[in-house]
Design a protein around this motif. Sequence first.
Motif, PDB file in Angstrom:
ATOM      1  N   UNK A   1       3.724  -3.852 -14.048  1.00  0.00           N
ATOM      2  CA  UNK A   1       3.826  -2.498 -14.930  1.00  0.00           C
ATOM      3  C   UNK A   1       4.164  -2.862 -16.618  1.00  0.00           C
ATOM      4  N   UNK A   2       4.747  -4.142 -16.729  1.00  0.00           N
ATOM      5  CA  UNK A   2       4.831  -4.529 -18.128  1.00  0.00           C
ATOM      6  C   UNK A   2       3.701  -4.701 -18.745  1.00  0.00           C
ATOM      7  N   UNK A   3       2.510  -5.024 -18.109  1.00  0.00           N
ATOM      8  CA  UNK A   3       1.127  -5.161 -18.527  1.00  0.00           C
ATOM      9  C   UNK A   3       0.321  -3.926 -18.252  1.00  0.00           C
TER      10      UNK A   3
ATOM     11  N   UNK B   1       1.995   7.036  -5.288  1.00  0.00           N
ATOM     12  CA  UNK B   1       2.040   7.133  -6.909  1.00  0.00           C
ATOM     13  C   UNK B   1       0.800   7.428  -7.457  1.00  0.00           C
ATOM     14  N   UNK B   2      -0.140   7.553  -6.581  1.00  0.00           N
ATOM     15  CA  UNK B   2      -1.829   7.429  -6.933  1.00  0.00           C
ATOM     16  C   UNK B   2      -1.869   9.161  -7.542  1.00  0.00           C
ATOM     17  N   UNK B   3      -2.112   9.240  -8.798  1.00  0.00           N
ATOM     18  CA  UNK B   3      -2.346  10.495  -9.282  1.00  0.00           C
ATOM     19  C   UNK B   3      -3.652  10.628 -10.050  1.00  0.00           C
ATOM     20  N   UNK B   4      -4.553  11.587 -10.308  1.00  0.00           N
ATOM     21  CA  UNK B   4      -4.512  12.604  -8.922  1.00  0.00           C
ATOM     22  C   UNK B   4      -4.969  11.858  -7.395  1.00  0.00           C
ATOM     23  N   UNK B   5      -4.779  12.590  -6.493  1.00  0.00           N
ATOM     24  CA  UNK B   5      -5.143  12.190  -5.124  1.00  0.00           C
ATOM     25  C   UNK B   5      -6.706  11.829  -5.068  1.00  0.00           C
ATOM     26  N   UNK B   6      -7.072  10.894  -4.697  1.00  0.00           N
ATOM     27  CA  UNK B   6      -8.436  10.112  -4.662  1.00  0.00           C
ATOM     28  C   UNK B   6      -8.775   9.141  -3.588  1.00  0.00           C
ATOM     29  N   UNK B   7      -9.881   8.327  -3.646  1.00  0.00           N
ATOM     30  CA  UNK B   7     -10.163   7.432  -2.580  1.00  0.00           C
ATOM     31  C   UNK B   7      -9.104   6.527  -2.608  1.00  0.00           C
ATOM     32  N   UNK B   8      -8.591   5.978  -3.690  1.00  0.00           N
ATOM     33  CA  UNK B   8      -7.548   4.774  -3.542  1.00  0.00           C
ATOM     34  C   UNK B   8      -6.341   5.021  -2.713  1.00  0.00           C
ATOM     35  N   UNK B   9      -5.877   6.533  -3.007  1.00  0.00           N
ATOM     36  CA  UNK B   9      -4.800   7.129  -2.060  1.00  0.00           C
ATOM     37  C   UNK B   9      -5.104   6.785  -0.614  1.00  0.00           C
TER      38      UNK B   9
ATOM     39  N   UNK C   1       0.973  -1.252   0.203  1.00  0.00           N
ATOM     40  CA  UNK C   1       0.228   0.106  -0.102  1.00  0.00           C
ATOM     41  C   UNK C   1       0.806   1.257  -0.032  1.00  0.00           C
ATOM     42  N   UNK C   2       2.294   1.109   0.386  1.00  0.00           N
ATOM     43  CA  UNK C   2       3.068   2.170   0.329  1.00  0.00           C
ATOM     44  C   UNK C   2       3.092   3.009  -1.210  1.00  0.00           C
ATOM     45  N   UNK C   3       2.575   2.326  -2.047  1.00  0.00           N
ATOM     46  CA  UNK C   3       2.416   2.933  -3.480  1.00  0.00           C
ATOM     47  C   UNK C   3       1.323   4.043  -3.686  1.00  0.00           C
TER      48      UNK C   3
ATOM     49  N   UNK D   1       0.026   1.323  -9.823  1.00  0.00           N
ATOM     50  CA  UNK D   1      -0.770   1.844  -8.408  1.00  0.00           C
ATOM     51  C   UNK D   1      -2.274   2.565  -8.507  1.00  0.00           C
ATOM     52  N   UNK D   2      -2.311   3.129  -9.868  1.00  0.00           N
ATOM     53  CA  UNK D   2      -3.800   3.638  -9.701  1.00  0.00           C
ATOM     54  C   UNK D   2      -4.914   2.997 -10.003  1.00  0.00           C
TER      55      UNK D   2
END
Length: 372
Positions: free
Chosen positions: A322-324, A38-46, A33-35, A328-329
């Motif tokens: 990441x290759x797929x 990287x969530x952009x923009x800031x939202x519920x997931x972050x 969850x430390x990722x 984090x978003x």
Amino acid sequence: MKNQGAQAKTEKIAEINFLRGFSILAVLAIHTTGYFTKVQPYKTLALLGIWTDVFSQFAVPLFIAISGFVLAKNYRQNFPVTKFYVKRARSILPQYVIFSALYTAFNHWQEMQNSSLPANLKLIAESIWHSDASYHLWFFAIIIQLYIAYPLIIKGYDFCKARGKSEYFLTGMLVIQVLWMVGAHTSYANVIKVNGIAYLFYFTLGIYSFDHFVQLRAFPKSLTPIWGTMSLILTFGASFFIVIGLTTGHIYDEIPPYFTTGSELVYPVLRLVTFLFLWNLAGSLARSRNFFAKVMTRLGDYSFGIYLIHLFFNQTTINILSSHQIGPNQWVFYPIVFTVTLILSYAGVRIISYLPFSYYLVGFGQQKVVKR
């Protein structure tokens, strides 16, 4: 009080292994969850990532408290200090050195292929010295310092305990720890943040808990929901400062120190309440012995090894995703990374445990379970 210590000293304490299991799950959660950064923009997931990350930060403090508990159980008055240091070094240094070398190669493989042997050996040596071969190996710098300080700490603690002042000693460690951490977040005392001083209270709390083992075990389980609710409330409170920092336009790594200072004042209370919540859960598991209890027991057995190897699988899984174009978003990123890392780390330690001298790799062997 002496009888409490004697009882705890002579019996196998199942709760401790369950606490190790909870802690290693929290470590995996943190490195998943430390990722949220990287969530952009800031939202519920972050936001969910922040809450999970802040709650799971009990992991290392609980590991430290367990170390204090186990040391107080096995090394108390008039123990041979030299023998103590030798055994502690054997229990942690071989694994640390080996995995520092492995993670240095894992993280700098391209660079090392194009460098000379002396340059590569220098890189490995520097990684060992600075505890930065991988970002989770900072734990070893802390635990080594606390092992070195233990004979002095236990003498000071027992001196106060003999005068009925052990709570004063514990409070003193709390004050030192909080002042250190607050100072670490200011420009006036921008010292090394990863240091044993930042965990003195938790380490001493483990010693104090050993002395009050019977009272802890007698805690009514009806309080478990209350401890859990308080832990969640305090998690939201500690997260508040980070959330405000992000919502006011700051990048996580650039949030001003005065935001994180507030969190540092909340963390000790949050950790203590969370410890009580998890202790009650561990007590319930110790009595039930159901399938989940068996799984948590095994995770506790393997926790040290899982801590050592899990980032190989964590980083590899993230690179494959990441290759797929999964990152984090996306919501699916987090359960995949956590589950794959847990399964492969568990399997990896289990396989390694069958090898000769596996104790020096993961602190565990089929014929020997290492108690830390």
